[in-house]
Design a protein around this motif. Structure first.
Motif, mmCIF file in Angstrom:
data_model
loop_
_atom_site.group_PDB
_atom_site.id
_atom_site.type_symbol
_atom_site.label_atom_id
_atom_site.label_comp_id
_atom_site.label_asym_id
_atom_site.label_seq_id
_atom_site.Cartn_x
_atom_site.Cartn_y
_atom_site.Cartn_z
ATOM 1 N N TYR A 127 0.687 -1.344 -0.015
ATOM 2 C CA TYR A 127 0.023 0.043 0.073
ATOM 3 C C TYR A 127 0.945 1.277 -0.116
ATOM 4 C CZ TYR A 127 -3.379 -3.460 1.179
ATOM 5 O OH TYR A 127 -3.968 -4.724 1.585
ATOM 6 N N TYR A 128 2.089 1.220 0.389
ATOM 7 C CA TYR A 128 2.880 2.502 0.570
ATOM 8 C C TYR A 128 4.292 1.979 0.003
ATOM 9 C CZ TYR A 128 -0.468 3.475 4.037
ATOM 10 O OH TYR A 128 -1.973 3.755 4.643
ATOM 11 N N HIS A 129 5.021 2.927 -0.441
ATOM 12 C CA HIS A 129 6.120 2.947 -0.987
ATOM 13 C C HIS A 129 7.449 2.823 0.136
ATOM 14 C CE1 HIS A 129 9.990 4.122 -3.392
ATOM 15 N NE2 HIS A 129 9.151 3.832 -4.299
ATOM 16 N N PRO A 130 8.240 1.989 -0.155
ATOM 17 C CA PRO A 130 9.464 1.898 0.895
ATOM 18 C C PRO A 130 10.041 3.351 1.419
ATOM 19 C CG PRO A 130 9.709 0.397 -0.828
ATOM 20 C CD PRO A 130 8.639 1.099 -1.330
ATOM 21 N N VAL A 131 10.153 4.279 0.489
ATOM 22 C CA VAL A 131 10.481 5.594 0.996
ATOM 23 C C VAL A 131 9.823 6.352 2.114
ATOM 24 C CG1 VAL A 131 9.466 7.155 -0.844
ATOM 25 C CG2 VAL A 131 11.753 7.475 0.111
ATOM 26 N N SER A 132 8.602 5.719 2.184
ATOM 27 C CA SER A 132 7.720 6.349 3.246
ATOM 28 C C SER A 132 8.058 5.674 4.721
ATOM 29 C CB SER A 132 6.310 6.055 3.070
ATOM 30 O OG SER A 132 5.947 4.535 3.262
ATOM 31 N N VAL A 133 9.068 4.837 4.778
ATOM 32 C CA VAL A 133 9.483 4.477 6.205
ATOM 33 C C VAL A 133 10.753 4.338 6.266
ATOM 34 C CG1 VAL A 133 7.232 3.189 6.446
ATOM 35 C CG2 VAL A 133 9.242 2.102 5.556
ATOM 36 N N ASN A 134 11.706 4.736 5.364
ATOM 37 C CA ASN A 134 13.092 4.733 5.453
ATOM 38 C C ASN A 134 13.659 5.559 4.319
ATOM 39 O OD1 ASN A 134 14.434 2.789 2.939
ATOM 40 N ND2 ASN A 134 12.354 2.020 3.641
ATOM 41 N N TRP A 135 15.180 5.492 4.256
ATOM 42 C CA TRP A 135 15.800 6.369 3.401
ATOM 43 C C TRP A 135 16.905 5.511 2.550
ATOM 44 C CZ3 TRP A 135 21.032 6.853 4.276
ATOM 45 C CH2 TRP A 135 21.391 6.473 5.496
ATOM 46 N N ASP A 136 17.131 4.407 3.210
ATOM 47 C CA ASP A 136 18.140 3.674 2.470
ATOM 48 C C ASP A 136 17.557 2.086 2.561
ATOM 49 O OD1 ASP A 136 18.320 2.801 5.275
ATOM 50 O OD2 ASP A 136 20.329 3.363 5.393
ATOM 51 N N ARG A 137 16.423 1.845 2.611
ATOM 52 C CA ARG A 137 15.897 0.264 2.751
ATOM 53 C C ARG A 137 16.422 -0.443 4.013
ATOM 54 N NH1 ARG A 137 16.663 -1.231 -3.360
ATOM 55 N NH2 ARG A 137 18.807 -0.525 -2.835
ATOM 56 N N ILE A 138 17.011 0.415 4.789
ATOM 57 C CA ILE A 138 17.383 -0.540 5.823
ATOM 58 C C ILE A 138 17.117 0.044 7.419
ATOM 59 C CG2 ILE A 138 19.662 -1.085 7.356
ATOM 60 C CD1 ILE A 138 19.499 -2.684 4.853
#
Length: 161
Positions: A127-138
């Motif tokens: 439902y949400y893009h990963p950038v919505s919870v992190n800046w580097d995917r970690i």
């Protein structure tokens, strides 16, 4: 509750400080979330192979951590490493899934509660893009930390109602 996590540590580093940072504190319960840096070092510094922890060593390190801890505590909970990337074909995501599978097998082998954080993030990323919870995917932001906390509490049977 004491967080003894150290930024950048791998299972190799954790083993080296396990006695002083954990066992000597005589905790009742222990949670282990480790493996992200074991994988990340293979991608952020691919030429520094001495810093990399291959899957076989990761599995052995986890076994040593669990076996040295179980006799001394009331219980343990294992949490999967994760990569906040919904594309399962991404090379680092594939590798992280391999390490998450190792953690899941260790949890099953020792009959420990297991929190599948990768699955939790995968559900969120429908439902949400990963950038919505992190800046580097970690490194998760507050929303990512809340997803982790919610998954942990659900696994240990805590009702939020």
């Amino acid at each position: 509750m004491v967080n003894m996590g150290t930024s950048g540590d791998t299972t190799r580093d954790l083993l080296a400080r396990w006695r002083t940072d954990l066992l000597d504190l005589k905790p009742d319960w222990v949670t282990i979330l480790i493996g992200i840096n074991d994988v990340w070092r293979q991608f952020d510094t691919p030429l520094l192979t001495e810093n990399q922890v291959p899957p076989e060593e990761y599995q052995e390190n986890l076994r040593r951590l669990v076996e040295s801890t179980l006799p001394a505590v009331k219980g343990m909970v294992l949490l999967s490493p994760y990569f906040m990337e919904p594309n399962r074909e991404d090379p680092m995501r594939r590798r992280m899934d391999e390490y998450g599978g190792i953690m899941a097998r260790i949890a099953q082998e020792y009959q420990l509660p297991f929190v599948d954080l990768q699955a939790e993030f995968d559900r969120y990323f429908q439902y949400y893009h990963p950038v919505s919870v992190n800046w580097d995917r970690i490194h998760p932001d507050m929303v990512g930390h809340m997803l982790i906390a919610r998954a942990f509490l659900k696994t240990i049977g805590f009702s939020m109602a």
